[in-house]
Design a protein around this motif. Sequence first.
Motif, short mmCIF file in Angstrom:
data_model
loop_
_atom_site.label_atom_id
_atom_site.label_comp_id
_atom_site.label_asym_id
_atom_site.label_seq_id
_atom_site.Cartn_x
_atom_site.Cartn_y
_atom_site.Cartn_z
N VAL A 97 -2.80 -8.40 -1.92
CA VAL A 97 -1.86 -9.35 -2.53
C VAL A 97 -1.17 -8.72 -3.74
O VAL A 97 0.02 -8.90 -3.95
N GLY A 98 -1.92 -7.93 -4.50
CA GLY A 98 -1.38 -7.27 -5.69
C GLY A 98 -0.38 -6.17 -5.37
O GLY A 98 0.25 -5.63 -6.27
N ARG A 99 -0.23 -5.84 -4.10
CA ARG A 99 0.75 -4.82 -3.71
C ARG A 99 2.01 -5.42 -3.09
O ARG A 99 3.10 -5.00 -3.40
N TRP A 100 1.85 -6.38 -2.19
CA TRP A 100 3.05 -6.91 -1.53
C TRP A 100 3.61 -8.12 -2.26
O TRP A 100 4.80 -8.42 -2.14
N PHE A 101 2.79 -8.84 -3.02
CA PHE A 101 3.28 -10.05 -3.68
C PHE A 101 3.43 -9.81 -5.17
O PHE A 101 4.52 -9.66 -5.67
N GLY A 102 2.34 -9.79 -5.90
CA GLY A 102 2.40 -9.43 -7.31
C GLY A 102 2.45 -7.92 -7.41
O GLY A 102 1.58 -7.24 -6.89
N ASP A 103 3.45 -7.36 -8.04
CA ASP A 103 3.59 -5.89 -8.06
C ASP A 103 2.71 -5.23 -9.11
O ASP A 103 2.63 -4.01 -9.18
N ALA A 104 2.02 -6.03 -9.92
CA ALA A 104 1.15 -5.46 -10.96
C ALA A 104 -0.28 -5.98 -10.83
O ALA A 104 -1.03 -6.00 -11.80
N GLY A 105 -0.66 -6.45 -9.65
CA GLY A 105 -2.03 -6.84 -9.40
C GLY A 105 -2.25 -8.31 -9.15
O GLY A 105 -1.36 -9.14 -9.35
N ALA A 106 -3.46 -8.59 -8.67
CA ALA A 106 -3.87 -9.97 -8.39
C ALA A 106 -5.38 -10.05 -8.53
O ALA A 106 -6.09 -9.05 -8.35
N GLU A 107 -5.86 -11.24 -8.85
CA GLU A 107 -7.29 -11.54 -8.87
C GLU A 107 -7.46 -12.84 -8.11
O GLU A 107 -6.71 -13.80 -8.34
N ILE A 108 -8.45 -12.87 -7.21
CA ILE A 108 -8.66 -14.07 -6.39
C ILE A 108 -10.16 -14.33 -6.24
O ILE A 108 -10.88 -13.50 -5.72
#
Length: 150
Positions: A29-40
Motif C-alpha cells: 500500500v505504501g508503494r502504489w497508494f501512499g508514496d511515503a509509506g503506510a501502516e495497517i
Amino acid sequence: MAADQIEREVRIAAPVERVWALVTEPEHVGRWFGDAGAEIDLHPGGAMTLTWAEHGTTRCVVERVEPPHRFSYRWMLAGGEGAPTEGNSTLVEFSLRADGDETLLKVVERGFATLAIPEEERVRHHAGNVEGWRMELDELVAYARQPAAR
C-alpha cells in the motif's frame, strides 16, 4: 450539492489472494497508494496511516476485514484532528472478485454528504477524490505487474 460517493472498478492481472495482499499489506500500500509509506493494523478498529511526500499523513481506522474479498477503512480529511468519525471522514470499501486468473477490484468511497464542512469544500473533496482514485487505481494495476509486487 456534492455527490455522496465515488465508485470505480478495475481489472487486475493477478489472482484475488495476491490483490488482497496488495490492498492490505503496508509494504505494498505504501508503494502504489501512499508514496511515503503506510501502516495497517489489519483488524476492525485497527489504526492505519497513509503517507504521501507531498500531502503528509492521513489517519484511518480499519472497519471491515474479510479476507480475501472485503476490506474497508474510514479515513480523515487532510489535516483533520481526532479519530476518524462520520462527520470528519469518508468510508472506503474494497471488494475483490475472481474473474478467471484475474481480479475485479471495486472501490466505493462514501460519506461526502455527511462531512461537517461547507458544501463547496464537500464538492472540492469529492472532485479531488474522483481524480485521485483514477490515478491511484491505475498505479495499482501497474504495480501488480511488477516483480516486486509478487
